[in-house]
Design an enzyme around this catalytic site. Structure first.
Site, PDB file in Angstrom:
ATOM      1  N   PRO A 255       0.783  -1.241   0.000  1.00  0.00           N
ATOM      2  CA  PRO A 255       0.000   0.000   0.000  1.00  0.00           C
ATOM      3  C   PRO A 255       0.811   1.286   0.000  1.00  0.00           C
ATOM      4  CG  PRO A 255       0.060  -0.902   2.198  1.00  0.00           C
ATOM      5  CD  PRO A 255       0.790  -1.882   1.325  1.00  0.00           C
ATOM      6  N   GLY A 256       2.155   1.210   0.030  1.00  0.00           N
ATOM      7  CA  GLY A 256       2.963   2.404  -0.186  1.00  0.00           C
ATOM      8  C   GLY A 256       3.826   2.865   0.968  1.00  0.00           C
ATOM      9  N   LYS A 258       6.649   1.697   2.295  1.00  0.00           N
ATOM     10  CA  LYS A 258       8.087   1.700   2.032  1.00  0.00           C
ATOM     11  C   LYS A 258       8.451   2.752   0.986  1.00  0.00           C
ATOM     12  CE  LYS A 258       9.038  -3.028   3.533  1.00  0.00           C
ATOM     13  NZ  LYS A 258       7.678  -3.303   4.074  1.00  0.00           N
ATOM     14  N   ASP A 306       3.252  -6.442 -14.476  1.00  0.00           N
ATOM     15  CA  ASP A 306       3.576  -7.652 -13.725  1.00  0.00           C
ATOM     16  C   ASP A 306       5.042  -7.522 -13.319  1.00  0.00           C
ATOM     17  OD1 ASP A 306       4.423 -10.236 -12.942  1.00  0.00           O
ATOM     18  OD2 ASP A 306       2.968 -11.188 -14.268  1.00  0.00           O
ATOM     19  N   ASP A 324       9.771  -6.001  -2.041  1.00  0.00           N
ATOM     20  CA  ASP A 324       9.045  -6.363  -0.822  1.00  0.00           C
ATOM     21  C   ASP A 324       8.005  -7.395  -1.237  1.00  0.00           C
ATOM     22  OD1 ASP A 324       8.415  -6.197   1.907  1.00  0.00           O
ATOM     23  OD2 ASP A 324       6.788  -4.803   1.493  1.00  0.00           O
ATOM     24  N   CYS A 378       7.684 -10.402   5.071  1.00  0.00           N
ATOM     25  CA  CYS A 378       7.222 -10.279   6.452  1.00  0.00           C
ATOM     26  C   CYS A 378       6.806 -11.644   6.986  1.00  0.00           C
ATOM     27  CB  CYS A 378       6.086  -9.267   6.555  1.00  0.00           C
ATOM     28  SG  CYS A 378       4.759  -9.513   5.367  1.00  0.00           S
TER      29      CYS A 378
END
Length: 472
Positions: A255-256, A258, A306, A324, A378
């Protein structure tokens, strides 16, 4: 639909939590107002596989800086819900795998993951706004800086763009539509006056206890002052060492969080934030719009490719690339809403390493010779962490892993519990890429990457990070 979007669940998506008084609140990375709640509800629910945390809620958030003072007492309207319970099937699989991979660390990490009340979160300040009042409030409530100025200077450039800087970025004053690739958009050099931006500095405040700082509402025309996040998610950005004027690719950006951290560390010439899923891409664009000034947004591209195609379409284009990667997020997957969902997620888990390796190979092709790629997840799973890095190193003789233990783990051991990567599954080490270039030998397990393991009092993570440099 891109396969990795159906599997993806990253650590810094918004989610629902209970505070110590058992009152309901949103500890999200994106903030909601009554006016925008329905929009974000659509974004959450239209993902291919809704997660148990994609819930409907109504929140009244603060509308001005003055409301932040003492805001976590009674300023937020909350809706009560039952506490989530862990999925026994997923927990049993975690017990089986992590007790072997983490040894004694797993029992304490397990206790943290099963106790959401103990989870800590950081407050990353936005250098593009006035944050004096926020800083004073944080300090008065016992928050302290995660990264002292001396430590920050080790990881970021800290210099403004020179007056004669030539930008490769399109000089538009709004977010770019993802109709063209960033390679096409950056073909021509165009003169651009130097930006009058605050000095790059990454400021994140943390609290020794699981104290929740309130989220801020989106106010049209005004930038948010801070971003709430798991502080461990800043480590991949620090490892990336972005400098002013570099071209940076955030391969799996939504969602932004980093991407925002990158802009706090430096002023890149180009920041390409890639997200193929349209709803998550809208979420990403909204986040960027809420935190970045127009002068910097003109340097940001929101791409819809992609991620596996960048290595071909934009080979050698970027100075730094962050991967990520989509992963089996331990925090969210442990709270699968049903045994059926848990079983499905465990099946999907087996497919992730192949996808992650494809993304990492693509990143290594997209970075220029001499540039660096940071791979992060994560999850605690070695099959998605060091085993993926090891596999790609065996396939890419031009790639050299770099030791992050001395650079990040030792200086920040006060705040995080680090574990070296665990060489996985009997693979043969890639000897050429693991040979040091400067004559010093660091342990093999250190060079594959480092892992942040949640522990009592240091509940950050899970977060794995590895830095790989492409040879010149």
């Amino acid at each position: 639909m891109y396969i990795y979007e159906t599997l993806r669940r990253k650590e810094n998506q918004p989610f629902v939590r209970w505070n110590q008084r058992k009152t309901f609140r949103v500890d999200g990375r994106t903030d909601f107002t009554n006016q925008s709640c329905s929009t974000w509800r659509i974004i959450c629910f239209k993902t291919p596989k809704p997660t148990p945390t994609a819930l409907c809620w109504s929140v009244n958030c603060h509308t001005g800086p003055e409301a932040v003072l003492g805001a976590h007492h009674n300023q937020v309207t909350k809706r009560r819900r039952k506490e989530r319970s862990s999925c026994q099937l997923v927990l049993e699989r975690f017990d089986q795998q992590y007790s072997q991979e983490l040894g004694d660390l797993w029992s304490s990490a397990r206790a943290v993951l099963l106790d959401p009340h103990s989870w800590q979160y950081g407050v990353m300040l936005n250098r593009f706004t006035t944050v004096t009042g926020i800083t004073q409030t944080l300090q008065s409530q016992g928050f302290s800086t995660l990264l002292p100025c001396a430590a920050v200077s080790k990881y970021q450039a800290g210099s403004l763009l020179p007056p004669d800087y030539i930008s490769k970025c399109p000089p538009n004053d709004s977010l770019l539509q993802p109709d063209s690739t960033s390679h096409e958009l950056c073909q021509d050099f165009q003169s651009e006056p130097s930006l009058s931006l605050p000095r790059p500095t990454l400021q994140c405040y943390i609290h020794p206890y699981p104290l929740r700082f309130p989220s801020q509402a989106h106010r049209p025309g005004q930038l948010k002052q801070y971003y709430l996040l798991n502080a461990a998610s800043l480590l991949p950005v620090l490892a990336l060492q972005v400098r002013d004027g570099e071209k940076v690719l955030d391969l799996c950006s939504a969602p932004g969080g980093k991407a925002l951290a990158i802009t706090q560390c430096a002023t890149p010439a180009l920041l390409c934030c890639n997200e193929p899923d349209p709803h998550r891409r809208d979420w990403l664009a909204k986040t960027l719009e809420s935190f970045l000034p127009q002068s910097l947004i003109s340097r940001v591209i929101v791409s819809a490719q992609d991620g596996r195609s960048f290595g071909q379409s934009e080979a050698g284009t970027y100075d730094k690339v962050l991967v990520d990667a989509p992963c089996s997020n331990d925090r969210s997957w442990l709270y699968s809403c049903s045994s059926q969902q848990g079983e499905q997620r465990l099946k999907e888990r087996a497919k992730l390493p192949a996808l992650q390796a494809q993304l990492l190979r693509s990143a290594l092709s997209a970075v220029r010779p001499g540039g660096a790629v940071v791979y992060s997840t994560c999850t605690l799973s070695s099959s998605e962490n060091c085993a993926v890095v090891e596999t790609v190193l065996n396939d890419c003789p031009e790639a050299d892993p770099e030791d992050l233990w001395e650079e990040i783990a030792i200086p920040l051991a006060k705040y995080f519990t680090f574990s070296p990567a665990h060489p996985g599954h009997g693979q043969t080490p890639h000897k050429p890429s693991l040979q040091p270039q400067n004559g010093t030998l660091s342990p093999y397990r250190h060079r594959l990457g480092i892992l942040v393991v949640p522990q009592p009092g240091k509940t950050w993570g899970p977060m794995f990070l590895s830095r790989i440099r492409r040879r010149k």
